[in-house]
Design a protein around this motif. Structure first.
Motif, PDB file in Angstrom:
ATOM      1  N   LYS A  18       0.833  -1.211   0.000  1.00 19.43           N
ATOM      2  CA  LYS A  18       0.000   0.000   0.000  1.00 19.43           C
ATOM      3  C   LYS A  18       0.870   1.265   0.000  1.00 19.43           C
ATOM      4  N   ASN A  19       1.924   1.257   0.819  1.00 18.17           N
ATOM      5  CA  ASN A  19       2.805   2.434   0.860  1.00 18.17           C
ATOM      6  C   ASN A  19       3.499   2.650  -0.492  1.00 18.17           C
ATOM      7  N   ASN A  20       3.968   1.521  -1.082  1.00 16.08           N
ATOM      8  CA  ASN A  20       4.633   1.658  -2.383  1.00 16.08           C
ATOM      9  C   ASN A  20       3.674   2.163  -3.444  1.00 16.08           C
ATOM     10  N   LEU A  21       2.449   1.647  -3.439  1.00 13.46           N
ATOM     11  CA  LEU A  21       1.455   2.113  -4.408  1.00 13.46           C
ATOM     12  C   LEU A  21       1.070   3.560  -4.145  1.00 13.46           C
ATOM     13  N   ALA A  22       1.027   3.933  -2.860  1.00 14.92           N
ATOM     14  CA  ALA A  22       0.705   5.335  -2.540  1.00 14.92           C
ATOM     15  C   ALA A  22       1.804   6.266  -3.038  1.00 14.92           C
ATOM     16  N   ILE A  23       3.041   5.814  -2.911  1.00 15.50           N
ATOM     17  CA  ILE A  23       4.154   6.638  -3.409  1.00 15.50           C
ATOM     18  C   ILE A  23       4.053   6.791  -4.923  1.00 15.50           C
ATOM     19  N   ILE A  24       3.764   5.640  -5.606  1.00 15.05           N
ATOM     20  CA  ILE A  24       3.618   5.699  -7.069  1.00 15.05           C
ATOM     21  C   ILE A  24       2.460   6.617  -7.436  1.00 15.05           C
ATOM     22  N   SER A  25       1.334   6.528  -6.674  1.00 13.64           N
ATOM     23  CA  SER A  25       0.176   7.399  -6.953  1.00 13.64           C
ATOM     24  C   SER A  25       0.540   8.860  -6.775  1.00 13.64           C
ATOM     25  N   SER A  26       1.304   9.169  -5.734  1.00 16.35           N
ATOM     26  CA  SER A  26       1.711  10.570  -5.512  1.00 16.35           C
ATOM     27  C   SER A  26       2.636  11.053  -6.621  1.00 16.35           C
ATOM     28  N   ILE A  46      -4.084   2.709  -9.746  1.00 16.41           N
ATOM     29  CA  ILE A  46      -3.131   2.339  -8.691  1.00 16.41           C
ATOM     30  C   ILE A  46      -3.731   2.619  -7.317  1.00 16.41           C
ATOM     31  N   LEU A  47      -4.517   3.689  -7.234  1.00 20.76           N
ATOM     32  CA  LEU A  47      -5.142   4.054  -5.961  1.00 20.76           C
ATOM     33  C   LEU A  47      -6.138   2.980  -5.511  1.00 20.76           C
ATOM     34  N   SER A  48      -6.866   2.362  -6.478  1.00 24.68           N
ATOM     35  CA  SER A  48      -7.831   1.322  -6.106  1.00 24.68           C
ATOM     36  C   SER A  48      -7.112   0.107  -5.519  1.00 24.68           C
ATOM     37  N   MET A  49      -5.947  -0.255  -6.097  1.00 20.67           N
ATOM     38  CA  MET A  49      -5.191  -1.366  -5.540  1.00 20.67           C
ATOM     39  C   MET A  49      -4.593  -1.021  -4.199  1.00 20.67           C
ATOM     40  N   ALA A  50      -4.101   0.214  -4.059  1.00 25.94           N
ATOM     41  CA  ALA A  50      -3.516   0.638  -2.786  1.00 25.94           C
ATOM     42  C   ALA A  50      -4.554   0.620  -1.681  1.00 25.94           C
ATOM     43  N   LEU A  51      -5.774   1.066  -2.037  1.00 26.92           N
ATOM     44  CA  LEU A  51      -6.822   1.091  -1.015  1.00 26.92           C
ATOM     45  C   LEU A  51      -7.181  -0.339  -0.576  1.00 26.92           C
ATOM     46  N   ALA A  52      -7.203  -1.319  -1.523  1.00 24.90           N
ATOM     47  CA  ALA A  52      -7.495  -2.706  -1.157  1.00 24.90           C
ATOM     48  C   ALA A  52      -6.444  -3.253  -0.207  1.00 24.90           C
ATOM     49  N   HIS A  53      -5.171  -2.999  -0.492  1.00 24.25           N
ATOM     50  CA  HIS A  53      -4.104  -3.469   0.405  1.00 24.25           C
ATOM     51  C   HIS A  53      -4.156  -2.747   1.741  1.00 24.25           C
ATOM     52  N   ASP A  54      -4.609  -1.495   1.746  1.00 25.83           N
ATOM     53  CA  ASP A  54      -4.741  -0.756   3.002  1.00 25.83           C
ATOM     54  C   ASP A  54      -5.803  -1.391   3.890  1.00 25.83           C
ATOM     55  N   LYS A  55      -6.933  -1.770   3.269  1.00 23.99           N
ATOM     56  CA  LYS A  55      -7.991  -2.412   4.038  1.00 23.99           C
ATOM     57  C   LYS A  55      -7.543  -3.777   4.547  1.00 23.99           C
ATOM     58  N   LEU A  56      -6.770  -4.501   3.733  1.00 22.23           N
ATOM     59  CA  LEU A  56      -6.277  -5.800   4.159  1.00 22.23           C
ATOM     60  C   LEU A  56      -5.312  -5.691   5.329  1.00 22.23           C
ATOM     61  N   GLY A  65     -14.612   4.068   0.431  1.00 23.39           N
ATOM     62  CA  GLY A  65     -13.348   4.818   0.436  1.00 23.39           C
ATOM     63  C   GLY A  65     -12.807   5.006  -0.971  1.00 23.39           C
ATOM     64  N   LEU A  66     -12.932   3.994  -1.812  1.00 27.01           N
ATOM     65  CA  LEU A  66     -12.435   4.070  -3.181  1.00 27.01           C
ATOM     66  C   LEU A  66     -13.192   5.141  -3.967  1.00 27.01           C
ATOM     67  N   ILE A  67     -14.518   5.128  -3.870  1.00 25.58           N
ATOM     68  CA  ILE A  67     -15.326   6.110  -4.606  1.00 25.58           C
ATOM     69  C   ILE A  67     -15.008   7.534  -4.143  1.00 25.58           C
ATOM     70  N   LYS A  68     -14.855   7.681  -2.832  1.00 25.42           N
ATOM     71  CA  LYS A  68     -14.551   9.015  -2.303  1.00 25.42           C
ATOM     72  C   LYS A  68     -13.210   9.526  -2.837  1.00 25.42           C
ATOM     73  N   ASP A  69     -12.182   8.676  -2.844  1.00 18.42           N
ATOM     74  CA  ASP A  69     -10.873   9.106  -3.330  1.00 18.42           C
ATOM     75  C   ASP A  69     -10.909   9.409  -4.822  1.00 18.42           C
ATOM     76  N   ILE A  99     -10.603  -7.005  -5.761  1.00 18.01           N
ATOM     77  CA  ILE A  99      -9.774  -6.142  -6.608  1.00 18.01           C
ATOM     78  C   ILE A  99     -10.372  -5.980  -7.999  1.00 18.01           C
ATOM     79  N   PRO A 100     -10.853  -7.058  -8.699  1.00 22.53           N
ATOM     80  CA  PRO A 100     -11.508  -6.830  -9.994  1.00 22.53           C
ATOM     81  C   PRO A 100     -12.726  -5.921  -9.880  1.00 22.53           C
TER      82      PRO A 100
END
Length: 578
Positions: free
Chosen positions: A383-391, A416-426, A443-447, A476-477
């Motif tokens: 999630k952190n790596n995906l968040a960095i890529i998203s930023s 990438i944000l949708s995948m990051a959010l899934a890993h964050d919830k996990l 959370g995904l829709i809001k972001d 994830i799909p």
């Protein structure tokens, strides 16, 4: 010839066990034949002596003719006696032989009785006396000899005495009358004696019959008892062998077995149970099972054996107390035992030592806990790596000089944000296998909405997402599909300066089946537009993930555009094609 014929009754047809009167007569006939030989020989010797005594007083020709006639009548009787001795008959067939012997004896008696008339010496008193004595004596001796058979000695007596009486008593001579009277009196006394002998013999035979029947009955009962004993010994041996087999089986299995009576007192334990508690059987039998379990679990046994559920088999975990003080976890199965009147008589229990199973369970729980911590850490780092890529993509989009490049970067960032959010919830969830869709999708829709610029009008988002737990392979799909559909709607459904509404609905629509609905009230797709004809990457991704879920998708263009996607979770999603 009647004198030499066989009896009319066949031996084979004789009854094996005649009634008592017939049986007594049969015994009398058998006794008659047993002693008739001696009597017949004695009568023949008496006849010879009588001839010798009268040879001087009676003409010789008369004596010889009488002796030959008498001897001829004796021959059939001798033959019958010999045949009876050689092949003794049995049963009621003996009676026919007795009747034939009686006929021969009566005929002989008539000849002997006629001696008084044929050989009577008129002028010799001494010879008359000898003749009377012989006639009366032979009559008495014959009656005594044939006394076992009444039908034999009475007719024989009459055949001898009637001619004798005609010869002496009716001659008119006082001497003859006296001699005849004394001789007949002497014969009558001997006949009465023979009658008493016959009665005593009958009583003795009946007593012998009773003893014989009793002995036969006892022998029969003895044979029955011996047969039953053999059967019982065979059954006992078979049961003993079966019991030994079952005992070896029970003592060699790896489960502890015990039987308790209605009070919970153990009446049997096998070797494994003794090993489980570290005590010999003699120290266990006669004591209650509750003495060898954890005191906190005694109530469980009471409920199982003496409560309302005692008629139902139980399966539960208890801890046995070993002699060394340790606790042995066991899986106990108890089955109640009832008698024929459905009365509770005890309990049969089987206990399995699950010490190794508990240790394995503890190790597995520890391993699973460690893996869950490791997976959360992995999800957190992903999630952190995906968040960095998203930023980084967001910063790069700000410096993009062309609008098309900026939109491409924003779309990549949203995915990438949708995948990051899934890993964050996990990483935040107690489970490492899936997420709750309401938290994830809201959370995904809001972001997504906040990250996309929409100048002019206001876009409202209405969501109805039920709290459904889905595995990561489904979540994830679904998140990718929602990201693409919302991003496309905000880009194309609402021109700049217009207001609009987005609707997102998700929930179950059957057993292991779910439906996702994403719709808007914007300008909609063209009337002739087809999802497969659209060349945007977003629509291609939607189609790919729908295929991955083996889902069914419908598009409604009635008012704006609405996508309805239904899928099942009873199968593993297909991997997307490269």
């Amino acid at each position: 010839m009647i004198f030499f014929g066989s009896p009319s009754v066949d031996n084979a047809q004789a009854q094996a066990s005649p009634p008592p009167p017939v049986r007594l007569k049969v015994a009398h006939v058998q006794q008659l034949f047993a002693q008739a030989w001696t009597g017949s020989i004695g009568a023949l010797v008496s006849a010879v002596i009588l001839v010798l005594a009268l040879r001087n007083a009676v003409p010789s020709s008369r004596l010889i003719l009488w002796l030959l006639a008498y001897a001829a009548l004796q021959v059939p009787r001798y033959v019958l006696i010999l045949r009876f001795k050689r092949n003794p008959p049995s049963g009621e067939a003996v009676l026919s032989w007795g009747r034939q012997f009686s006929l021969y004896t009566i005929a002989t008696g008539l000849v002997w009785g006629a001696t008084g008339m044929v050989l009577f010496p008129e002028h010799s008193t001494s010879h008359q006396f000898i003749l009377a004595i012989f006639i009366g004596g032979i009559a008495a001796a014959g009656a005594v000899s044939y006394s076992p058979l009444t039908e034999c000695y009475l007719p024989t007596l009459l055949a001898i005495l009637l001619p004798f009486g005609a010869s002496y008593l009716f001659r008119g001579d006082e001497v003859c009358v006296t001699i005849g009277a004394v001789t007949m009196l002497f014969a009558i006394v001997l006949i009465l004696t023979g009658r008493q002998m016959h009665q005593a013999n009958s009583v003795a035979l009946m007593s012998a019959f009773e003893k014989s029947d009793l002995v036969a009955s006892l022998l029969n009962e003895k044979a029955k008892v011996e047969s039953l004993n053999r059967i019982l010994r065979a059954e006992i041996e078979e049961r003993t062998r079966a019991e030994n087999r079952y005992t070896r089986l029970v003592n060699t299995i790896n489960e502890g077995i015990s039987m308790q009576d209605e009070k919970g007192v153990m009446i049997y334990v096998n070797d494994q149970f003794c090993r489980m508690i570290g005590r010999p059987a003699k120290d266990v039998v006669g004591r209650r099972l509750a003495e060898f379990i954890d005191e906190n679990e005694e109530g469980l046994l009471q409920d199982q054996w003496y409560g309302d559920k005692r008629s139902e088999p139980g399966r539960y975990t208890i801890h046995l107390l070993h002699k060394n003080g340790s606790s042995v976890p066991t899986l106990m199965s108890s089955v109640p035992v009832f008698n024929s009147d459905d009365g509770f008589t005890g309990t049969f229990t089987v206990m399995t030592d699950i010490t190794e199973l508990k240790r394995t369970e503890t190790r597995l729980k520890q391993t699973i806990s460690e893996k869950e911590v490791l997976l959360r850490e992995i999800h957190h780092r992903v999630k952190n790596n995906l968040a960095i890529i998203s930023s980084l993509l967001r910063l790069q989009a700000r410096y993009a000089t062309e609008e098309a490049h900026r939109h491409v970067l924003e779309d990549a960032r949203a995915r990438i944000l949708s995948m990051a959010l899934a890993h964050d919830k996990l990483s935040a969830s107690q489970s490492s296998t899936g997420v709750h869709m309401d938290e994830y999708m809201n959370g995904l829709i809001k972001d997504i909405v906040c990250s996309m610029d929409h100048t002019g009008g206001t876009i409202k988002v209405h969501t109805d997402i039920q709290r459904v737990f889905l595995g990561l392979e489904y979540a994830i799909p679904v998140g990718f599909i929602v990201t693409e559909l919302i991003s496309n709607a905000m880009k194309h459904a609402f021109p700049e300066g217009t207001d609009g509404t987005l609707r997102v609905v998700f929930g179950p629509c059957g057993a292991d089946r779910y439906q996702l609905t994403v719709g808007d009230d914007g300008i909609g797709l063209p009337e002739n537009g087809d999802l497969t004809d659209r060349s945007s990457l977003g629509m291609k991704l939607v189609k790919m993930f729908v295929a991955q879920l083996s889902a069914e998708m419908q598009i409604d263009r009635g008012r704006g555009t609405e996508f309805r996607i239904a899928f099942s979770t009873d199968h593993t999603p297909l991997l997307p094609r490269p």
